[in-house]
Design an enzyme around this catalytic site. Structure first.
Site, mmCIF file in Angstrom:
data_model
loop_
_atom_site.group_PDB
_atom_site.id
_atom_site.type_symbol
_atom_site.label_atom_id
_atom_site.label_comp_id
_atom_site.label_asym_id
_atom_site.label_seq_id
_atom_site.Cartn_x
_atom_site.Cartn_y
_atom_site.Cartn_z
ATOM 1 C CD GLU A 35 33.161 33.381 37.690
ATOM 2 O OE1 GLU A 35 34.148 32.651 37.574
ATOM 3 O OE2 GLU A 35 32.831 33.925 38.769
ATOM 4 C CG ASP A 257 36.041 40.447 36.294
ATOM 5 O OD1 ASP A 257 36.656 39.479 35.801
ATOM 6 O OD2 ASP A 257 35.980 40.663 37.519
#
Length: 314
Positions: A35, A257
């Site tokens: 994240e 990501d």
């Protein structure tokens, strides 16, 4: 706020030489977390993004917060835990193979996240809530926190983008399916890799994986295909988008990501979805060229310059 995300980020120790860790004496210290990778990449691409988590009230926790904040990410929602440590992990370099990842995160501060740790105001004002399947794998309270965040987003018209990011060192494939398929059904955009999409759906072809998720509540699915690019599908359209060639892969960690950040950047700029997927492929490719999770992500000026150079060469 363009995007808000949350999850565990740990201190990453990477040996300066390849080989078994028992023979390694020197390490480079940085951070790693899916994240926060997305948050950092989005910030470099010019977006306003917030990241939150629960960190140990220790030197590693301060280091992580400062690192991410230094990348221009809003970290005001971070909670420091006086009783739980910050997680760490090691990346064992294996020439010609993917690195071997060793986690030391059980009982970490992040694994004790609860719904009360989530900055509801930031979710309400964001355009997108970004989540991964790593967080619900950490603990029951983390899974509750993910469901709570999705509920807030749904109540306030915030789009939810979800990357399964399967970590089978954290739970079994059966546990992952049981927990993640109901979460996926609540999310607008789903970004599985081909292998994890197969694990979650029982399908092997990207078209069938996408159909499974669309039939179970999602609005848009992108199946990441590595060097082959990506396949995307919605009720309105579908297409394969080729990948970007990479001459030398130094470290594959962080590419997914980077894809999520590039794709989100395209959506935030109101690009056609095919161009947004292409930008995801491009940003993900940048991550492959350097060691470390987030170190290779480009800034927006690099993207613009390469685009202008490509136009000149046509």
């Amino acid at each position: 706020m363009d995007v808000i995300t949350f999850g565990e980020t740990m201190v990453l120790f990477t040996p300066v030489t390849a080989g078994p860790l028992r023979f390694t004496s020197h390490f480079q210290k940085t951070i790693g977390g899916a994240e926060s990778n997305v948050a950092i990449a989005l910030s470099r691409l010019g977006h306003k993004v917030g990241w939150t988590s629960r960190l140990g009230k220790d030197e590693f926790g301060t280091y992580i917060r400062n690192y991410i904040r230094g990348e221009g990410v809003d970290t005001t929602g971070v909670v420091f835990d006086h009783s739980r440590p910050t997680g760490v992990f090691f990346k064992e370099q294996r020439p010609g193979k993917e690195p071997n990842i060793l986690y030391y995160r059980k009982g970490s501060a992040a694994s004790r996240m609860t719904p009360s740790d989530i900055p509801e105001a930031q979710i309400k004002e964001a355009k997108f809530l970004h989540l991964t399947g790593i967080t619900p794998a950490l603990s029951e309270s983390c899974k509750e926190t993910v469901h709570h965040a999705i509920s807030i987003a749904k109540q306030n018209g915030v789009k939810v983008i979800f990357d399964p990011n399967l970590r089978l060192k954290l739970w079994s494939a059966e546990e992952a399916r049981e927990a993640l398929v109901p979460i996926v059904a609540q999310c607008d955009y789903i970004l599985p890799g081909l292998e994890e999409g197969s694990i979650l759906t029982g399908k092997t072809e990207p078209e069938d994986i996408a159909s499974f998720f669309l039939e179970n509540g999602s609005s848009f699915v992108v199946v990441k295909l590595g060097e082959k690019g990506a396949y995307f599908a919605s009720e309105a359209e579908e297409a394969h988008v080729p990948g970007f060639p990479v001459t030398e892969i130094v470290d594959p960690i962080g590419a997914g990501d980077g894809f999520a950040a590039g794709f989100l950047s395209g959506l935030l700029r109101n690009w056609p979805v095919k161009e947004a997927v292409a930008l995801g492929n491009k940003v993900g490719a940048y991550a492959l060229s350097v060691a470390g999770d987030a170190e290779g992500y480009p800034n927006w000026e690099q993207i613009i310059k390469e685009k202008a150079d490509a136009e000149v060469l046509r």
